[in-house]
Design a protein around this motif. Structure first.
Motif, PDB file in Angstrom:
ATOM      1  N   LYS A   1      51.574-141.597 -81.934  1.00 49.95           N
ATOM      2  CA  LYS A   1      51.044-142.437 -80.851  1.00 49.95           C
ATOM      3  C   LYS A   1      49.881-141.785 -80.077  1.00 49.95           C
ATOM      4  CE  LYS A   1      51.821-146.259 -78.390  1.00 49.95           C
ATOM      5  NZ  LYS A   1      51.264-147.485 -78.925  1.00 49.95           N
ATOM      6  N   ASN A   2      50.025-140.522 -79.735  1.00 50.87           N
ATOM      7  CA  ASN A   2      48.997-139.853 -78.923  1.00 50.87           C
ATOM      8  C   ASN A   2      47.683-139.630 -79.653  1.00 50.87           C
ATOM      9  OD1 ASN A   2      50.828-139.717 -76.846  1.00 50.87           O
ATOM     10  ND2 ASN A   2      51.357-137.579 -77.178  1.00 50.87           N
ATOM     11  N   PHE A   3      47.653-139.927 -80.969  1.00 53.36           N
ATOM     12  CA  PHE A   3      46.453-139.636 -81.760  1.00 53.36           C
ATOM     13  C   PHE A   3      45.859-140.886 -82.417  1.00 53.36           C
ATOM     14  CE2 PHE A   3      49.233-135.923 -81.734  1.00 53.36           C
ATOM     15  CZ  PHE A   3      48.400-135.000 -81.142  1.00 53.36           C
ATOM     16  N   GLU A   4      46.322-142.055 -82.011  1.00 53.97           N
ATOM     17  CA  GLU A   4      45.838-143.295 -82.616  1.00 53.97           C
ATOM     18  C   GLU A   4      44.356-143.520 -82.313  1.00 53.97           C
ATOM     19  OE1 GLU A   4      48.575-146.219 -81.092  1.00 53.97           O
ATOM     20  OE2 GLU A   4      49.977-145.874 -82.746  1.00 53.97           O
ATOM     21  N   HIS A   5      43.729-144.362 -83.138  1.00 54.85           N
ATOM     22  CA  HIS A   5      42.324-144.763 -82.983  1.00 54.85           C
ATOM     23  C   HIS A   5      41.342-143.615 -83.222  1.00 54.85           C
ATOM     24  CE1 HIS A   5      44.089-148.406 -81.476  1.00 54.85           C
ATOM     25  NE2 HIS A   5      44.685-147.732 -80.515  1.00 54.85           N
ATOM     26  N   ARG A   6      41.734-142.679 -84.088  1.00 54.64           N
ATOM     27  CA  ARG A   6      40.858-141.554 -84.425  1.00 54.64           C
ATOM     28  C   ARG A   6      40.587-141.478 -85.928  1.00 54.64           C
ATOM     29  NH1 ARG A   6      43.256-136.602 -80.745  1.00 54.64           N
ATOM     30  NH2 ARG A   6      43.468-137.782 -78.820  1.00 54.64           N
ATOM     31  N   GLY A   7      40.982-142.513 -86.678  1.00 50.17           N
ATOM     32  CA  GLY A   7      40.729-142.514 -88.116  1.00 50.17           C
ATOM     33  C   GLY A   7      41.759-141.748 -88.937  1.00 50.17           C
TER      34      GLY A   7
END
Length: 151
Positions: free
Chosen positions: A76-82
């Motif tokens: 969750k804390n690393f979403e939207h980073r590819g």
């Protein structure tokens, strides 16, 4: 980023795996490997960004009749980073390197979302609605054996 194999007896005390996400994945794989076996490369992988674990992915078992299924996710804390896109493409690369004729499948919730976008971007096409033990009605995606591995 890189994928690293989740071992059968992964060391849960390793500080790299201290997060609840990692602990959950290690526990899940400890229960899952006895069901599917530990047959490289058809195993689970942690996704590392430097020394930090940011997600996980893998195969749901060895290929059967020339078909293998992938699954992947980003913490969750690393979403939207590819990260999920990277993981999907790496799993495809691993599968095609092992067997260039293999058909790769994946399942998603039956709605357009980030996972369906990632699969389309990686050349997968929607096939049909199937039943999945976690999702229920799920969209089945397929990457044809005709899709060649990019250099």
């Amino acid at each position: 980023m890189e994928l690293k194999i989740i071992q059968v007896e992964e060391d849960k005390t390793n500080p790299k795996y201290a997060s609840p996400d990692c602990q959950e994945i290690i526990d899940a794989m400890k229960a899952y490997y006895p069901q599917i076996g530990f047959h490289l490369p058809w195993v689970g992988y942690f996704v590392f960004d430097g020394d930090q674990v940011v997600g996980a992915g893998g195969f749901t078992g060895r290929p059967k009749a020339g078909v293998v299924e992938i699954a992947y996710g980003t913490f969750k804390n690393f979403e939207h980073r590819g990260i999920a896109s990277f993981t999907c493409s790496e799993l495809v690369r691993i599968a095609k390197k092992s067997d260039s004729e293999i058909i790769i499948t994946a399942k998603t919730r039956p709605e357009d979302n980030a996972s369906t976008k990632i699969l389309r971007k990686n050349g997968f096409i929607y096939k049909e609605i199937v039943q999945d033990h976690e999702i229920g009605d799920a969209w089945l995606w397929e990457l044809s054996a005709l899709k060649k591995l990019e250099p």
